[in-house]
Design an enzyme around this catalytic site. Structure first.
Site, PDB file in Angstrom:
ATOM      1  CD  GLU A 210       3.958  -8.522   4.850  1.00 15.59           C
ATOM      2  OE1 GLU A 210       3.166  -9.466   4.719  1.00 15.59           O
ATOM      3  OE2 GLU A 210       3.497  -7.356   4.900  1.00 15.59           O
TER       4      GLU A 210
ATOM      5  CB  VAL B   7      -6.057   3.101  -2.810  1.00 17.58           C
ATOM      6  CG1 VAL B   7      -5.830   4.372  -3.469  1.00 17.58           C
ATOM      7  CG2 VAL B   7      -5.524   3.030  -1.549  1.00 17.58           C
ATOM      8  CB  VAL B   8      -8.286  -1.548  -3.573  1.00 13.10           C
ATOM      9  CG1 VAL B   8      -8.603  -2.909  -3.226  1.00 13.10           C
ATOM     10  CG2 VAL B   8      -9.699  -1.059  -4.247  1.00 13.10           C
ATOM     11  CB  THR B   9      -5.098  -0.856   1.245  1.00 13.78           C
ATOM     12  OG1 THR B   9      -6.260  -0.733   2.307  1.00 13.78           O
ATOM     13  CG2 THR B   9      -4.735   0.067   0.623  1.00 13.78           C
TER      14      THR B   9
ATOM     15  CE1 TYR C  23     -11.292   4.139   7.839  1.00 12.26           C
ATOM     16  CE2 TYR C  23     -11.165   6.439   8.285  1.00 12.26           C
ATOM     17  CZ  TYR C  23     -10.646   5.465   8.026  1.00 12.26           C
ATOM     18  OH  TYR C  23      -9.268   5.511   7.952  1.00 12.26           O
TER      19      TYR C  23
ATOM     20  N   GLY D 132       0.951  -1.096  -0.007  1.00 10.66           N
ATOM     21  CA  GLY D 132       0.050   0.120  -0.004  1.00 10.66           C
ATOM     22  C   GLY D 132       0.799   1.426   0.194  1.00 10.66           C
ATOM     23  CE1 TYR D 133      -1.925   6.355  -0.926  1.00  8.82           C
ATOM     24  CE2 TYR D 133      -3.384   5.248   0.722  1.00  8.82           C
ATOM     25  CZ  TYR D 133      -3.088   6.084  -0.647  1.00  8.82           C
ATOM     26  OH  TYR D 133      -4.410   6.709  -1.120  1.00  8.82           O
TER      27      TYR D 133
ATOM     28  CE  LYS E   6      -6.374   5.628  10.391  1.00  9.43           C
ATOM     29  NZ  LYS E   6      -4.998   5.170  10.148  1.00  9.43           N
TER      30      LYS E   6
END
Length: 395
Positions: free
Chosen positions: A74, A272-274, A234, A51-52, A243
């Site tokens: 990971e 975005v799609v993550t 959200y 992602g980002y 957040k």
């Protein structure tokens, strides 16, 4: 081994090494085709594998020519099981960085732990001396507190009242109604502990105390605001509380590190799609409509386009364009009134008969599988691939 996508809900249980490398190379190619950025030269990315975070590392390395250290958690591959997509992404990044003569090292482990913080600091001191940029881009469902040992688990829930709205299953492309019960106080507390700003502040304090930060270093964390239609689950829900805490941490970091001129910022990024966003109910329908509108207006961006724009047009341009709360707004195109008006119209119209036609649900589905290295036209998915890929610069 021939690798095919196997999925369970919003998680793909397999990933494709060649597809992940193809994805990383395409992002690198995009950055290398843009003008160079006169920016950071020694960069730490915490949460660097997808992602980002991955896009930030690619932009720093191939846009600024920076030496980079990536921290992530990971799973490597084995004879019978593929590695996680983030593992293959990181292996590809280090391979390409080496081809270009760029310094790149990675640390695999729990970034919330004191052990990994110290391991990272030791590597910085040994190889780079000090760093001039820290990107904090962790996305985890749980956290073990490094001092108390308490294990926190985050939840995606509204606060105060039950939330009911429409959503779409991007696998079946069926529109339905989803209902989420409100969080209790302990669930709110735990979500803030996982996704709030405490760990970011701990990282920055540890780096400062180790004298591992250059004067006037920059540190960034990523957040999201989104449209009114998703606020209940959200921005006004448990994630929103976390957040808020993350954004409030900017003041604490700036105060703690003002002696060396370090500046902390939160960037509000575009939807975005993550792997993280796919887990949030209602987001799939919103993003499918958003993609449709932004592509028609020729202003659509993925992670890499957005991160390059942030580095080039904001961080190192001399004009951050901060909002009234001191945040960098990379969601500026998403939140244009004319974009939101059209997305809201599509959202209200969407049903099982028309969702494929009036939204870009097919692109959402494709982008989801691309997170795991699938659905790229330039990859032969019938070919036998080695799934046990090593990361050369890993510690």
């Amino acid at each position: 081994m021939i690798v095919s996508p196997k999925f369970r809900g919003f998680i793909c249980t397999t990933s494709h090494p060649a597809g992940c490398e193809y994805s990383v190379r395409k992002q690198v190619e995009y950055v290398k085709n843009q003008k160079k950025v006169n920016g950071a030269k020694k960069v730490l990315v915490i949460g660097a594998s997808t992602g980002y975070g991955l896009a930030s590392r690619i932009t720093a390395a191939f846009g600024c020519g920076a030496a980079t250290i990536g921290v992530f958690f990971e799973r490597p591959g084995s004879k019978n099981k593929t590695a996680s997509a983030g593992w293959y992404n990181s292996a590809a990044f280090e391979k390409i960085a080496k081809e270009d003569g760029l310094y790149a090292r990675s640390i695999n482990g729990d970034a919330f732990s004191n052990e990994i913080k110290q391991k990272t600091i030791d590597l910085i001191k040994k190889d780079l001396g000090k760093i001039d940029m820290v990107v904090y881009s962790l996305a985890s469902p749980r956290r073990t507190h490094p001092v108390t040992g308490e294990v926190f688990n985050s939840v995606i829930k509204p606060i105060g009242s039950t939330y009911t709205s429409k959503t779409v299953d991007f696998h079946t492309q069926l529109v339905s109604e989803t209902t989420i019960e409100p969080a209790n106080e302990d669930e709110i507390r735990q979500t803030i502990a996982v996704m709030g700003g405490e760990d970011w502040e701990m990282w920055m304090d540890a780096l400062k105390n180790a004298d591992a930060l250059e004067e006037n270093a920059i540190t960034l964390a990523y957040s999201y605001v989104g449209p009114e239609m998703t606020h209940s689950v959200y921005r006004e829900g448990t994630i929103g509380k976390a957040k808020d805490d993350l954004e409030a941490t900017v003041t604490k970091i700036n105060e703690n590190l003002k002696g060396i001129g370090t500046k902390a910022y939160v960037s509000i990024n575009k939807a975005v799609v993550t792997q993280a966003s796919a887990a949030i109910p209602v987001i799939s329908l919103y993003i499918s409509a958003l993609f449709k509108v932004m592509k028609e207006k020729n202003i659509h961006e993925g992670c890499i386009e957005q991160m390059y724009r942030m580095f080039n047009d904001r961080l190192y341009s001399g004009d951050l364009k901060l909002d009234s709360k001191g945040r960098i707004r990379m969601d500026d195109l998403e939140m244009l009134p004319e974009v939101q008006a059209e997305v809201t119209k599509l959202w209200n119209q969407a049903n099982n008969d028309n969702v494929k036609d009036i939204t870009d649900i097919e692109s959402y589905r494709k982008e989801f599988f691309r997170l795991f290295g699938f659905e790229f036209e330039g990859v032969d998915y019938n070919a036998d691939v080695d799934i046990d890929i090593s990361i050369e610069g890993i510690d």
